[in-house]
Design an enzyme around this catalytic site. Structure first.
Site, PDB file in Angstrom:
ATOM      1  N   HIS B 261       0.817  -1.218   0.000  1.00 51.79           N
ATOM      2  CA  HIS B 261       0.000   0.000   0.000  1.00 51.79           C
ATOM      3  C   HIS B 261       0.844   1.258   0.000  1.00 51.79           C
ATOM      4  O   HIS B 261       0.562   2.222  -0.701  1.00 51.79           O
ATOM      5  CB  HIS B 261      -0.913   0.044   1.234  1.00 51.79           C
ATOM      6  CG  HIS B 261      -2.217  -0.648   1.031  1.00 51.79           C
ATOM      7  ND1 HIS B 261      -3.130  -0.255   0.093  1.00 51.79           N
ATOM      8  CD2 HIS B 261      -2.772  -1.731   1.655  1.00 51.79           C
ATOM      9  CE1 HIS B 261      -4.196  -1.045   0.141  1.00 51.79           C
ATOM     10  NE2 HIS B 261      -3.998  -1.953   1.077  1.00 51.79           N
ATOM     11  N   GLU B 326      -5.300  -2.759  12.918  1.00 46.58           N
ATOM     12  CA  GLU B 326      -6.404  -2.509  11.993  1.00 46.58           C
ATOM     13  C   GLU B 326      -6.929  -3.846  11.448  1.00 46.58           C
ATOM     14  O   GLU B 326      -8.118  -4.115  11.478  1.00 46.58           O
ATOM     15  CB  GLU B 326      -5.883  -1.638  10.843  1.00 46.58           C
ATOM     16  CG  GLU B 326      -6.921  -1.304   9.798  1.00 46.58           C
ATOM     17  CD  GLU B 326      -6.309  -0.620   8.576  1.00 46.58           C
ATOM     18  OE1 GLU B 326      -5.058  -0.652   8.440  1.00 46.58           O
ATOM     19  OE2 GLU B 326      -7.063  -0.077   7.762  1.00 46.58           O
ATOM     20  N   HIS B 327      -6.000  -4.674  10.928  1.00 46.14           N
ATOM     21  CA  HIS B 327      -6.359  -5.991  10.409  1.00 46.14           C
ATOM     22  C   HIS B 327      -5.641  -7.051  11.235  1.00 46.14           C
ATOM     23  O   HIS B 327      -4.429  -6.967  11.431  1.00 46.14           O
ATOM     24  CB  HIS B 327      -5.908  -6.159   8.956  1.00 46.14           C
ATOM     25  CG  HIS B 327      -6.445  -5.121   8.023  1.00 46.14           C
ATOM     26  ND1 HIS B 327      -5.686  -4.059   7.564  1.00 46.14           N
ATOM     27  CD2 HIS B 327      -7.658  -4.983   7.442  1.00 46.14           C
ATOM     28  CE1 HIS B 327      -6.422  -3.313   6.746  1.00 46.14           C
ATOM     29  NE2 HIS B 327      -7.615  -3.840   6.651  1.00 46.14           N
ATOM     30  N   ASP B 360     -10.973  -6.781   1.840  1.00 43.87           N
ATOM     31  CA  ASP B 360     -10.771  -5.449   1.268  1.00 43.87           C
ATOM     32  C   ASP B 360     -11.775  -5.147   0.162  1.00 43.87           C
ATOM     33  O   ASP B 360     -12.161  -4.001  -0.047  1.00 43.87           O
ATOM     34  CB  ASP B 360      -9.368  -5.332   0.655  1.00 43.87           C
ATOM     35  CG  ASP B 360      -8.320  -5.006   1.701  1.00 43.87           C
ATOM     36  OD1 ASP B 360      -8.698  -4.679   2.837  1.00 43.87           O
ATOM     37  OD2 ASP B 360      -7.121  -5.088   1.376  1.00 43.87           O
ATOM     38  N   HIS B 419     -34.440  24.731  37.174  1.00 46.82           N
ATOM     39  CA  HIS B 419     -34.725  23.325  36.886  1.00 46.82           C
ATOM     40  C   HIS B 419     -35.797  22.814  37.863  1.00 46.82           C
ATOM     41  O   HIS B 419     -36.768  22.172  37.467  1.00 46.82           O
ATOM     42  CB  HIS B 419     -33.454  22.469  37.037  1.00 46.82           C
ATOM     43  CG  HIS B 419     -32.500  22.560  35.889  1.00 46.82           C
ATOM     44  ND1 HIS B 419     -31.885  23.724  35.516  1.00 46.82           N
ATOM     45  CD2 HIS B 419     -32.047  21.619  35.017  1.00 46.82           C
ATOM     46  CE1 HIS B 419     -31.094  23.485  34.471  1.00 46.82           C
ATOM     47  NE2 HIS B 419     -31.178  22.214  34.149  1.00 46.82           N
TER      48      HIS B 419
END
Lengths: 430, 430
Positions: B261, B326-327, B360, B419
């Site tokens: 990548h 991530e993976h 993917d 309130h």
């Protein structure tokens, strides 16, 4: 306060200005915050001690940064028993609502035997920031900590400024109820930096939640990515839509219940009844006079308040979506049609008997909600805020035969040959 | 590449260094990005045209910022039919998986008649950034756009850099498949600024998703709060745990499928078999030689790759959680026990037949996943990323009697008298 009439010629421009008004700190605090965070990352406890001495007139060398667990366990004895009981009721109701929010895991098996799905797990370590200031906002402790504990967070750490080293017993009683594991006496951007980087005393966490001033908000934004954060929060707001069956004195109190938080808060009333609009306006002086927070409430209402008249209540729907309010109250005999027509709101309070204040404390839904039109894209705090989803995939031999060639073709088209190779080598070995 | 042995004395320190290594852009791009975003907010299309001419050798005055819909509709004719078919298969599988992710609404009625719950609605306008660069990453178009459309986003806008004004037909074919409404030829931080602020030509959106370089990531971070963002993403990574039944040549391809990548990508192998570790190392030269992306893959593997040997595969669990990859691929005969023991990972690929590359492209789970240890606190992209939850509450008269006094007591304890007043006035009128 301004009065707008949806039927007037200049309404479009005036309403657009109301939508565009962000009421957020215009000072550029980012450089100051970046320096504070850098100091904490580099110098740890020593930097925290400097800031505590400077901002909170408190020296951690005497007393310590960490609040002793005995102080937490004994806090309940120092508060009104009726308040302690109400707090316990609140905690139970908040817990039950957030238990219902637990996200579901999923797994599906295809004909090929390939399995795909996801599972949720909790963040391991979370930090909660609780602001100091005039009043002890212990409800924020419950609203931030209970979802974290329901999610399954094991280590829940809280930081809060402690002027003179002191933390209000209401806060500590809420800490005890919520099951927070550690409490540290430090506030501001330096507390956020300590939670993100860790110091000798304060452990680093994976995620930080909780409200705070502009410095705290900016520190969370700067730390986002290193740690998770719940949201970037700004001044609070309410938008009330009322029909003529609503009680003007009740509505006046509702408007001020938002305004009293802070001069930057915003309260807006939309109604189809000019009579009601006038009656609410006329009821405000008595409501102001009844509250000790008059100064803040008056400042907020004068600067940011608005009463808008529309010719039909359903005309309010696009106005609501444009404002995307944190709190939306529909004080109407039949709120369902308008609720169905609305899309962007943090939390909605339906009918005459549902003041936002009930939701703030103990109805169950979370009071940590997106402000400043962020309900267009974000949710309030919830159980899933403290969890993350892991997807999974188990491809069968038949699944590889079915999917492999197509995936390899896509990999080649993306010019990622190793992606293709990882598939083709498996296919070749079948 | 480094080899680590969990049994060696210096393993703790070496592994800690591996965990601490962030591989992210160390240049301070924030000032440059802040200026670009400011220019776009102030000068709109004119600023975009300047940046297009400077960075993409493209003048929007000829050709236009917006890609004509005819170009999108005709794109499929310009790509290999086998790739078009594979893309359609991918889109269908991604769509089905994300339809299963649709979050459920909830409503519960208490004994008092009080109703509380939540509902989900989609973001109205979303923007997707698709990076340019060497290869047409059309799978990112599908992975970002399909969940948005499944969620119900009405206006889905895409921006992507167009060197010389040209966008690869694979990208446009994916745009057509995914149902993206508008595509603009602009990239970088300026595209993110345009989506956040809007220009004369590009409409502003409520939320921005999609990968990009360090400038795009920083622009998204700076715009977070004004708009929603999917995540702050960094370089991609894979952690493979393999037993000795795994095929070393297949594993070599798997490692390089991440490394190819980008030089900042990271591939790590953990195994209990020294033989397998050696065999994978020995299989790498042939794998490098088989791919045209060898240069990037080699740079990534040399700088960031690692092979770690452990004495038992279950010892990998704490290492996985520390890296929070991530993976995560579990190339093992029986991956279930280790999968159950692991907590922090973006997506998990189970068994020998599940290369990450299948995930993917077309298995169904999203490939937009948290990087840089962010799986500790965040999820991959999903249907809910494009939705938000609105809680609601409708208190009955009996519910007000039951809950009002406790809520008012809490409001007084928090020193918020308006309130309390909003509750007490309702109680007084019963």
């Amino acid at each position: 306060m301004q009065r707008l009439d949806a039927g007037s010629a200049d309404f479009g421009a005036k309403f657009a200005a109301l939508v565009a008004d962000r009421r957020e700190a215009s000072d550029d605090v980012s450089a100051v915050v970046a320096d504070i965070v850098r100091q904490v990352a580099a110098r740890g406890d020593e930097a925290l001690a400097d800031y505590c001495r400077r901002f909170d007139a408190f020296d951690p060398a005497e007393g310590g940064l960490r609040v002793p667990s005995a102080d937490i366990e004994n806090a309940k004895a120092h508060i009104d028993p009726a308040v302690a009981d109400a707090m316990a009721l609140a905690a139970a109701r908040i817990r039950a609502f957030h238990e219902a929010q637990m996200p579901a895991d999923h797994s599906e098996t295809e004909d090929s035997g390939t399995v795909r799905g996801w599972r949720y797990t909790a963040v391991e370590r979370a930090g909660i920031y609780v602001p100091g200031g005039r009043a002890p906002l212990f409800s924020s402790v419950l609203m931030n900590a209970i979802p974290a504990k329901v999610a399954g967070v094991e280590h829940l750490v809280m930081t809060t400024p402690a002027p003179g080293g002191r933390i209000d017993p209401h806060i500590l009683a809420a800490v005890d109820l919520a099951g927070i594991d550690e409490v540290y006496r430090v506030g501001g951007a330096q507390a956020v930096g300590a939670l993100a980087f860790g110091t000798e005393t304060i452990p680093s966490v994976d995620m930080i939640a909780g409200p705070g001033n502009a410095y705290v908000a900016e520190a969370k934004r700067q730390m986002f990515g290193r740690v998770g954060i719940d949201m970037v929060a700004g001044p609070s707001e309410i938008l009330i839509v009322a029909d003529e069956g609503a009680d003007p004195e009740v509505l006046a109190a509702d408007l001020l219940s938002q305004a009293e938080h802070d001069p930057t808060s915003q309260s807006i009333l939309i109604t189809d009844s000019a009579n009601l609009a006038d009656a609410v306006d006329a009821a405000l002086p008595a409501a102001f006079a009844a509250i000790s927070t008059e100064a803040a409430a008056r400042e907020s209402w004068d600067a940011n308040g608005a009463i808008i008249t529309v010719s039909a209540l359903m005309d309010a729907a696009p106005l609501i979506d444009a404002l995307a309010p944190e709190h939306l109250a529909l004080a109407m005999a039949d709120p369902a049609p308008l609720f169905d027509a609305v899309r962007h709101a943090g939390s909605v309070f339906l009918g005459y008997q549902t003041p936002e204040a009930i939701g703030d404390y103990l109805a169950g839904p979370n009071h940590v909600l997106p402000t400043g039109r962020r309900a267009r894209f974000s949710s309030g705090l919830g159980t899933a805020s403290f969890m993350k989803r892991t997807t999974f995939l188990n491809v069968s031999a038949a699944g590889m035969a079915e999917l492999g060639p197509a995936a390899a073709a896509l990999a080649h088209a993306e010019q990622l040959p190793a992606h293709a190779l990882s598939i083709e080598r498996r296919l070749a070995r079948r």
